[in-house]
Design a protein around this motif. Structure first.
Motif, PDB file in Angstrom:
ATOM      1  N   UNK A  92      49.144  93.328 121.379  1.00  0.00           N
ATOM      2  CA  UNK A  92      49.274  91.875 121.282  1.00  0.00           C
ATOM      3  C   UNK A  92      48.976  91.287 122.650  1.00  0.00           C
ATOM      4  N   UNK A  93      48.058  90.317 122.687  1.00  0.00           N
ATOM      5  CA  UNK A  93      47.694  89.702 123.957  1.00  0.00           C
ATOM      6  C   UNK A  93      47.793  88.190 123.892  1.00  0.00           C
ATOM      7  N   UNK A  94      47.923  87.574 125.060  1.00  0.00           N
ATOM      8  CA  UNK A  94      48.004  86.118 125.150  1.00  0.00           C
ATOM      9  C   UNK A  94      46.677  85.474 125.515  1.00  0.00           C
ATOM     10  N   UNK A  95      45.648  86.296 125.742  1.00  0.00           N
ATOM     11  CA  UNK A  95      44.359  85.765 126.135  1.00  0.00           C
ATOM     12  C   UNK A  95      43.490  85.413 124.941  1.00  0.00           C
ATOM     13  N   UNK A  96      42.228  85.040 125.188  1.00  0.00           N
ATOM     14  CA  UNK A  96      41.298  84.704 124.104  1.00  0.00           C
ATOM     15  C   UNK A  96      40.887  85.964 123.351  1.00  0.00           C
ATOM     16  N   UNK A  97      40.522  85.834 122.069  1.00  0.00           N
ATOM     17  CA  UNK A  97      40.226  87.016 121.251  1.00  0.00           C
ATOM     18  C   UNK A  97      39.110  87.896 121.803  1.00  0.00           C
ATOM     19  N   UNK A  98      37.945  87.314 122.124  1.00  0.00           N
ATOM     20  CA  UNK A  98      36.820  88.144 122.562  1.00  0.00           C
ATOM     21  C   UNK A  98      37.142  88.888 123.844  1.00  0.00           C
ATOM     22  N   UNK A  99      37.770  88.212 124.792  1.00  0.00           N
ATOM     23  CA  UNK A  99      38.135  88.864 126.041  1.00  0.00           C
ATOM     24  C   UNK A  99      39.168  89.964 125.839  1.00  0.00           C
ATOM     25  N   UNK A 100      40.132  89.735 124.953  1.00  0.00           N
ATOM     26  CA  UNK A 100      41.145  90.750 124.670  1.00  0.00           C
ATOM     27  C   UNK A 100      40.514  91.993 124.049  1.00  0.00           C
ATOM     28  N   UNK A 101      39.554  91.794 123.164  1.00  0.00           N
ATOM     29  CA  UNK A 101      38.866  92.926 122.537  1.00  0.00           C
ATOM     30  C   UNK A 101      38.040  93.701 123.564  1.00  0.00           C
ATOM     31  N   UNK A 102      37.372  92.993 124.450  1.00  0.00           N
ATOM     32  CA  UNK A 102      36.577  93.685 125.481  1.00  0.00           C
ATOM     33  C   UNK A 102      37.471  94.508 126.400  1.00  0.00           C
ATOM     34  N   UNK A 103      38.610  93.965 126.777  1.00  0.00           N
ATOM     35  CA  UNK A 103      39.527  94.719 127.647  1.00  0.00           C
ATOM     36  C   UNK A 103      40.049  95.956 126.934  1.00  0.00           C
ATOM     37  N   UNK A 104      40.388  95.829 125.665  1.00  0.00           N
ATOM     38  CA  UNK A 104      40.903  96.974 124.921  1.00  0.00           C
ATOM     39  C   UNK A 104      39.835  98.052 124.749  1.00  0.00           C
ATOM     40  N   UNK A 105      38.587  97.638 124.610  1.00  0.00           N
ATOM     41  CA  UNK A 105      37.498  98.601 124.444  1.00  0.00           C
ATOM     42  C   UNK A 105      37.179  99.320 125.741  1.00  0.00           C
ATOM     43  N   UNK A 106      37.529  98.712 126.881  1.00  0.00           N
ATOM     44  CA  UNK A 106      37.263  99.291 128.193  1.00  0.00           C
ATOM     45  C   UNK A 106      35.765  99.568 128.360  1.00  0.00           C
ATOM     46  N   UNK A 107      35.401 100.747 128.882  1.00  0.00           N
ATOM     47  CA  UNK A 107      34.011 101.009 129.218  1.00  0.00           C
ATOM     48  C   UNK A 107      33.203 101.620 128.083  1.00  0.00           C
ATOM     49  N   UNK A 108      33.860 102.260 127.133  1.00  0.00           N
ATOM     50  CA  UNK A 108      33.108 103.014 126.125  1.00  0.00           C
ATOM     51  C   UNK A 108      33.522 102.729 124.687  1.00  0.00           C
ATOM     52  N   UNK A 109      34.505 101.873 124.492  1.00  0.00           N
ATOM     53  CA  UNK A 109      35.000 101.641 123.135  1.00  0.00           C
ATOM     54  C   UNK A 109      34.029 100.867 122.266  1.00  0.00           C
ATOM     55  N   UNK A 110      34.242 100.947 120.970  1.00  0.00           N
ATOM     56  CA  UNK A 110      33.456 100.199 119.986  1.00  0.00           C
ATOM     57  C   UNK A 110      34.331  99.083 119.424  1.00  0.00           C
ATOM     58  N   UNK A 111      33.875  97.851 119.549  1.00  0.00           N
ATOM     59  CA  UNK A 111      34.609  96.693 119.045  1.00  0.00           C
ATOM     60  C   UNK A 111      34.176  96.417 117.612  1.00  0.00           C
ATOM     61  N   UNK A 112      35.144  96.213 116.726  1.00  0.00           N
ATOM     62  CA  UNK A 112      34.858  95.939 115.316  1.00  0.00           C
ATOM     63  C   UNK A 112      35.504  94.610 114.935  1.00  0.00           C
ATOM     64  N   UNK A 113      34.722  93.697 114.384  1.00  0.00           N
ATOM     65  CA  UNK A 113      35.240  92.409 113.945  1.00  0.00           C
ATOM     66  C   UNK A 113      34.678  92.077 112.572  1.00  0.00           C
ATOM     67  N   UNK A 114      35.377  91.219 111.853  1.00  0.00           N
ATOM     68  CA  UNK A 114      34.852  90.704 110.595  1.00  0.00           C
ATOM     69  C   UNK A 114      33.806  89.643 110.867  1.00  0.00           C
ATOM     70  N   UNK A 115      33.022  89.315 109.845  1.00  0.00           N
ATOM     71  CA  UNK A 115      31.969  88.329 110.064  1.00  0.00           C
ATOM     72  C   UNK A 115      32.471  86.900 109.967  1.00  0.00           C
ATOM     73  N   UNK A 116      33.685  86.727 109.458  1.00  0.00           N
ATOM     74  CA  UNK A 116      34.273  85.397 109.379  1.00  0.00           C
ATOM     75  C   UNK A 116      35.718  85.462 109.822  1.00  0.00           C
ATOM     76  N   UNK A 117      36.156  84.446 110.563  1.00  0.00           N
ATOM     77  CA  UNK A 117      37.544  84.397 110.996  1.00  0.00           C
ATOM     78  C   UNK A 117      38.350  83.435 110.147  1.00  0.00           C
ATOM     79  N   UNK A 118      39.408  82.901 110.756  1.00  0.00           N
ATOM     80  CA  UNK A 118      40.302  82.014 110.017  1.00  0.00           C
ATOM     81  C   UNK A 118      40.020  80.544 110.319  1.00  0.00           C
ATOM     82  N   UNK A 119      38.893  80.272 110.994  1.00  0.00           N
ATOM     83  CA  UNK A 119      38.535  78.894 111.297  1.00  0.00           C
ATOM     84  C   UNK A 119      38.261  78.085 110.041  1.00  0.00           C
ATOM     85  N   UNK A 120      38.165  76.783 110.200  1.00  0.00           N
ATOM     86  CA  UNK A 120      38.055  75.908 109.038  1.00  0.00           C
ATOM     87  C   UNK A 120      36.652  75.589 108.584  1.00  0.00           C
TER      88      UNK A 120
END
Length: 300
Positions: A92-120
């Motif tokens: 759980x992070x307090x930062x923005x989603x994309x930045x939090x995912x990049x930090x968690x992936x570090x140097x070699x991780x693979x980031x996985x996201x859905x094609x649609x979020x919860x926006x309106x």
């Protein structure tokens, strides 16, 4: 074991969780990928409190964090119900989603996201987080498209333009090897109906075709040397629309792997036309391999 890698030698699988149906599909796809790689799954939820903290009371901040923890718990429980032996790390992070995912992936991780979020904005073909991740990631990024429970096609598709896509092709070969399916290298080159005199157009088209075939053959040769057990097909064709031809081919693939080419933008990183077309319209998950990403062999 290194904190940034799993047992397969590929990077950790990091999935963004936001409570949307698309994110749930991404979590299940990421869980299956983690199982194939023999590693664990990192579930990340970003509250983005840092950007709004001055406008929120302490009670509202605590409530947002609690809701995030509950969301991670629900997502982890759903994943565990299908993959009971999978190790899941919740972050759980307090930062923005994309930045939090990049930090968690570090140097070699693979980031996985859905094609649609919860926006309106229901008319959007690709959510803002998916767009930012795809445009800015320096490690592989997967945007999960297609049906929530897709039928297996038995093939991984790699979009190859030139020899500088060897790193992309290697990543696709690893994915095909994990799945024990065929790897199909596909090179599409664009026709130019508006160009020059007919003879010049014919000569230019033939030369262009030879160059593409040569590049495709070079990539295929290297992969056959490096992955001798892999079933590999290589095809080249011309089309009026490169994105359209690749989208059509994605109907018969479990995963489409492409180099993450970007066009320079005045407001930050932007995606090339073909890349954006794939992320918006492909019929299967799309994995982007950064051209300058670490460890993937790209030289351009």
């Amino acid at each position: 074991m290194d904190a940034t890698t799993d047992g397969s030698g590929l990077g950790r699988v990091v999935v963004g969780a936001d409570g949307s149906p698309s994110a749930r599909t991404a979590a299940m796809w990421g869980a299956q990928e983690a199982v194939l790689r023999g590693g664990g799954l990192f579930l990340v939820h970003a509250t983005d409190i840092d950007a709004m903290s001055r406008f929120l009371s302490r009670a509202e901040i605590d409530q947002s964090r609690q809701a995030g923890r509950e969301l991670l718990d629900r997502t982890a429980d759903e994943v565990t119900a299908r993959y009971p032996g999978l190790n899941i790390v919740k972050e759980l992070g307090d930062g923005p989603p994309a930045g939090s995912l990049r930090r968690a992936a570090a140097l070699t991780g693979t980031i996985v996201v859905g094609h649609r979020g919860i926006g309106g904005f229901s008319s959007l073909l690709l959510g803002s987080v998916g767009l930012e991740v795809a445009a800015s990631a320096t490690t592989p990024a997967v945007v999960v498209r297609g049906a929530a429970e897709p039928a297996e096609a038995g093939a991984v598709l790699a979009a190859i333009r030139d020899i500088d896509d060897l790193g992309c092709a290697r990543a696709a070969a690893h994915e095909a090897t994990l799945r024990k399916v065929t790897l199909r290298l596909l090179n599409i080159w664009s026709t130019a109906p508006y160009a020059g005199v007919r003879a010049a157009l014919r000569n230019g088209t033939e030369r262009n075709a030879r160059e593409h075939v040569h590049a495709l053959s070079g990539v295929a040769e290297r992969l056959r040397e490096e992955f001798p057990e892999l079933t590999l097909d290589a095809d080249g064709e011309k089309s009026r629309s490169v994105p359209g031809a690749l989208v059509d081919a994605s109907r018969h693939a479990d995963l489409l792997v492409a180099g993450g080419r970007r066009s320079p933008g005045y407001l930050g990183p932007t995606l090339g036309r073909t890349t954006l077309g794939l992320l918006q319209h492909a019929h299967c998950p799309v994995e982007l391999i950064p051209r300058y990403g670490p460890g993937h062999g790209s030289t351009a």
